[in-house]
Design a protein around this motif. Structure first.
Motif, PDB file in Angstrom:
ATOM      1  N   THR A   1       0.872  -1.183   0.000  1.00  0.00           N
ATOM      2  CA  THR A   1       0.000   0.000   0.000  1.00  0.00           C
ATOM      3  C   THR A   1       0.901   1.222   0.000  1.00  0.00           C
ATOM      4  N   PHE A   2       0.537   2.218  -0.784  1.00  0.00           N
ATOM      5  CA  PHE A   2       1.313   3.458  -0.813  1.00  0.00           C
ATOM      6  C   PHE A   2       0.381   4.636  -1.059  1.00  0.00           C
ATOM      7  N   LEU A   3       0.897   5.828  -0.780  1.00  0.00           N
ATOM      8  CA  LEU A   3       0.157   7.053  -1.023  1.00  0.00           C
ATOM      9  C   LEU A   3       0.517   7.547  -2.413  1.00  0.00           C
ATOM     10  N   TYR A   4      -0.481   7.603  -3.303  1.00  0.00           N
ATOM     11  CA  TYR A   4      -0.280   8.137  -4.647  1.00  0.00           C
ATOM     12  C   TYR A   4      -0.666   9.609  -4.623  1.00  0.00           C
ATOM     13  N   GLU A   5       0.242  10.458  -5.113  1.00  0.00           N
ATOM     14  CA  GLU A   5      -0.067  11.888  -5.166  1.00  0.00           C
ATOM     15  C   GLU A   5       0.424  12.474  -6.479  1.00  0.00           C
ATOM     16  N   SER A   6      -0.403  13.342  -7.035  1.00  0.00           N
ATOM     17  CA  SER A   6      -0.043  14.129  -8.204  1.00  0.00           C
ATOM     18  C   SER A   6      -0.656  15.505  -7.966  1.00  0.00           C
ATOM     19  N   PRO A   7      -0.397  16.471  -8.847  1.00  0.00           N
ATOM     20  CA  PRO A   7      -1.021  17.783  -8.647  1.00  0.00           C
ATOM     21  C   PRO A   7      -2.552  17.710  -8.655  1.00  0.00           C
ATOM     22  N   GLU A   8      -3.127  16.729  -9.352  1.00  0.00           N
ATOM     23  CA  GLU A   8      -4.590  16.631  -9.456  1.00  0.00           C
ATOM     24  C   GLU A   8      -5.219  15.651  -8.473  1.00  0.00           C
ATOM     25  N   HIS A   9      -4.470  14.640  -8.029  1.00  0.00           N
ATOM     26  CA  HIS A   9      -5.072  13.536  -7.274  1.00  0.00           C
ATOM     27  C   HIS A   9      -4.252  13.164  -6.048  1.00  0.00           C
ATOM     28  N   THR A  10      -4.941  12.591  -5.062  1.00  0.00           N
ATOM     29  CA  THR A  10      -4.267  12.011  -3.902  1.00  0.00           C
ATOM     30  C   THR A  10      -5.137  10.900  -3.327  1.00  0.00           C
ATOM     31  N   TRP A  11      -4.557   9.708  -3.220  1.00  0.00           N
ATOM     32  CA  TRP A  11      -5.262   8.573  -2.622  1.00  0.00           C
ATOM     33  C   TRP A  11      -4.280   7.536  -2.128  1.00  0.00           C
ATOM     34  N   PHE A  12      -4.709   6.800  -1.093  1.00  0.00           N
ATOM     35  CA  PHE A  12      -3.977   5.627  -0.663  1.00  0.00           C
ATOM     36  C   PHE A  12      -4.364   4.502  -1.605  1.00  0.00           C
ATOM     37  N   LEU A  13      -3.368   3.770  -2.075  1.00  0.00           N
ATOM     38  CA  LEU A  13      -3.582   2.738  -3.075  1.00  0.00           C
ATOM     39  C   LEU A  13      -3.070   1.404  -2.547  1.00  0.00           C
ATOM     40  N   ALA A  14      -4.001   0.478  -2.289  1.00  0.00           N
ATOM     41  CA  ALA A  14      -3.648  -0.879  -1.888  1.00  0.00           C
ATOM     42  C   ALA A  14      -3.531  -1.711  -3.165  1.00  0.00           C
ATOM     43  N   VAL A  15      -2.396  -2.384  -3.324  1.00  0.00           N
ATOM     44  CA  VAL A  15      -2.074  -3.098  -4.552  1.00  0.00           C
ATOM     45  C   VAL A  15      -2.133  -4.605  -4.298  1.00  0.00           C
ATOM     46  N   TYR A  16      -2.816  -5.294  -5.197  1.00  0.00           N
ATOM     47  CA  TYR A  16      -3.058  -6.736  -5.079  1.00  0.00           C
ATOM     48  C   TYR A  16      -2.664  -7.445  -6.367  1.00  0.00           C
ATOM     49  N   GLU A  17      -2.604  -8.775  -6.265  1.00  0.00           N
ATOM     50  CA  GLU A  17      -2.446  -9.625  -7.445  1.00  0.00           C
ATOM     51  C   GLU A  17      -3.418 -10.789  -7.334  1.00  0.00           C
ATOM     52  N   VAL A  18      -3.875 -11.254  -8.502  1.00  0.00           N
ATOM     53  CA  VAL A  18      -4.757 -12.414  -8.539  1.00  0.00           C
ATOM     54  C   VAL A  18      -4.539 -13.147  -9.858  1.00  0.00           C
ATOM     55  N   ARG A  19      -4.723 -14.450  -9.819  1.00  0.00           N
ATOM     56  CA  ARG A  19      -4.702 -15.261 -11.033  1.00  0.00           C
ATOM     57  C   ARG A  19      -6.150 -15.572 -11.383  1.00  0.00           C
ATOM     58  N   CYS A  20      -6.517 -15.272 -12.612  1.00  0.00           N
ATOM     59  CA  CYS A  20      -7.888 -15.499 -13.072  1.00  0.00           C
ATOM     60  C   CYS A  20      -7.859 -16.552 -14.178  1.00  0.00           C
ATOM     61  N   GLU A  21      -8.402 -17.714 -13.877  1.00  0.00           N
ATOM     62  CA  GLU A  21      -8.463 -18.785 -14.870  1.00  0.00           C
ATOM     63  C   GLU A  21      -9.868 -18.916 -15.443  1.00  0.00           C
ATOM     64  N   LEU A  22     -10.731 -17.977 -15.121  1.00  0.00           N
ATOM     65  CA  LEU A  22     -12.109 -17.961 -15.623  1.00  0.00           C
ATOM     66  C   LEU A  22     -12.164 -17.164 -16.927  1.00  0.00           C
ATOM     67  N   PRO A  23     -13.136 -17.464 -17.788  1.00  0.00           N
ATOM     68  CA  PRO A  23     -13.303 -16.620 -18.980  1.00  0.00           C
ATOM     69  C   PRO A  23     -13.746 -15.218 -18.545  1.00  0.00           C
ATOM     70  N   VAL A  24     -13.093 -14.204 -19.076  1.00  0.00           N
ATOM     71  CA  VAL A  24     -13.429 -12.828 -18.686  1.00  0.00           C
ATOM     72  C   VAL A  24     -14.369 -12.201 -19.709  1.00  0.00           C
ATOM     73  N   ARG A  25     -15.241 -11.322 -19.196  1.00  0.00           N
ATOM     74  CA  ARG A  25     -16.185 -10.553 -20.004  1.00  0.00           C
ATOM     75  C   ARG A  25     -16.178  -9.123 -19.465  1.00  0.00           C
ATOM     76  N   PRO A  26     -15.107  -8.382 -19.785  1.00  0.00           N
ATOM     77  CA  PRO A  26     -14.959  -7.039 -19.211  1.00  0.00           C
ATOM     78  C   PRO A  26     -16.153  -6.140 -19.505  1.00  0.00           C
ATOM     79  N   GLN A  27     -16.448  -5.264 -18.542  1.00  0.00           N
ATOM     80  CA  GLN A  27     -17.559  -4.315 -18.656  1.00  0.00           C
ATOM     81  C   GLN A  27     -17.306  -3.339 -19.797  1.00  0.00           C
ATOM     82  N   ALA A  28     -18.235  -3.293 -20.741  1.00  0.00           N
ATOM     83  CA  ALA A  28     -18.102  -2.381 -21.882  1.00  0.00           C
ATOM     84  C   ALA A  28     -18.115  -0.922 -21.434  1.00  0.00           C
ATOM     85  N   GLU A  29     -18.796  -0.603 -20.320  1.00  0.00           N
ATOM     86  CA  GLU A  29     -18.846   0.779 -19.828  1.00  0.00           C
ATOM     87  C   GLU A  29     -17.506   1.219 -19.248  1.00  0.00           C
ATOM     88  N   GLU A  30     -16.680   0.255 -18.842  1.00  0.00           N
ATOM     89  CA  GLU A  30     -15.416   0.556 -18.177  1.00  0.00           C
ATOM     90  C   GLU A  30     -14.206   0.366 -19.100  1.00  0.00           C
TER      91      GLU A  30
END
Length: 194
Positions: free
Chosen positions: A121-150
């Motif tokens: 986890t780290f603090l991300y900062e730029s002139p426009e944004h600031t947030w704590f960011l928790a970083v994860y990893e995962v293995r996905c062996e399922l078929p993906v169907r990403p959201q078209a809106e995203e």
């Protein structure tokens, strides 16, 4: 140090702040120690650079390739940019772990995803944004169907190809920082990819 009482933020949202369909999500606003000091709508938090919480999840498939994508033009933050992780904001009252599983499942369009493993986890900062960011990893062996809106485009790419493409892509800055820090995390521990 004095902190404003919880919920003290003016949460009236202007039309400029409501860009994007998720501007009304309620978020916890946090101090420099990641302690909750109030709540605000996402559009307000983004427009006023209020520190909040986010999660990023690097996803690999069964072959170890990395899920990469280009964000849609309608995204509230970093529209139309490439990203090396999936994720988003942590909702008010939600834990980082809950948000990581929810966001990864939603963006990949899968259910039954294993729980992502927290790396750092780290603090991300730029002139426009600031947030704590928790970083994860995962293995996905399922078929993906990403959201078209995203997600406008996506693929699973070998890590060496991801590195080659970084020079030509306009990459989400916090996603790029996650990618860099995950590389360091693995090298420091002598651990291969998730």
């Amino acid at each position: 140090m004095r902190h404003p009482p919880a919920g003290c933020f003016d949460d009236r949202v202007t039309s400029e702040e409501t860009a994007g369909r998720s501007a009304d999500e309620l978020l916890d606003i946090v101090d420099e120690y990641d302690r909750v000091i109030g709540r605000a709508r996402r559009g307000t938090a983004t427009a006023r650079r209020m520190r909040h919480r986010c999660v990023s999840v690097r996803v690999r498939d069964a072959e170890g390739r990395i899920f990469v994508h280009r964000r849609t033009p309608e995204k509230l933050v970093f529209p139309s940019m490439y990203d090396l992780v999936v994720g988003g904001v942590v909702g008010a009252g939600e834990s980082y772990d809950e948000a990581a599983l929810r966001e990864a499942g939603e963006e990949l369009g899968v259910s039954g995803l294993p729980h992502p493993e927290h790396r750092l986890t780290f603090l991300y900062e730029s002139p426009e944004h600031t947030w704590f960011l928790a970083v994860y990893e995962v293995r996905c062996e399922l078929p993906v169907r990403p959201q078209a809106e995203e997600i406008a485009w996506w693929d699973f790419l070998p890590e060496d190809e991801v590195e080659r493409r970084l020079e030509g892509w306009d990459v989400v800055p916090d996603g790029l920082e996650c990618h860099r820090r995950l590389g360091e995390w693995h090298r420091e521990r002598g651990v291969g990819p998730a």
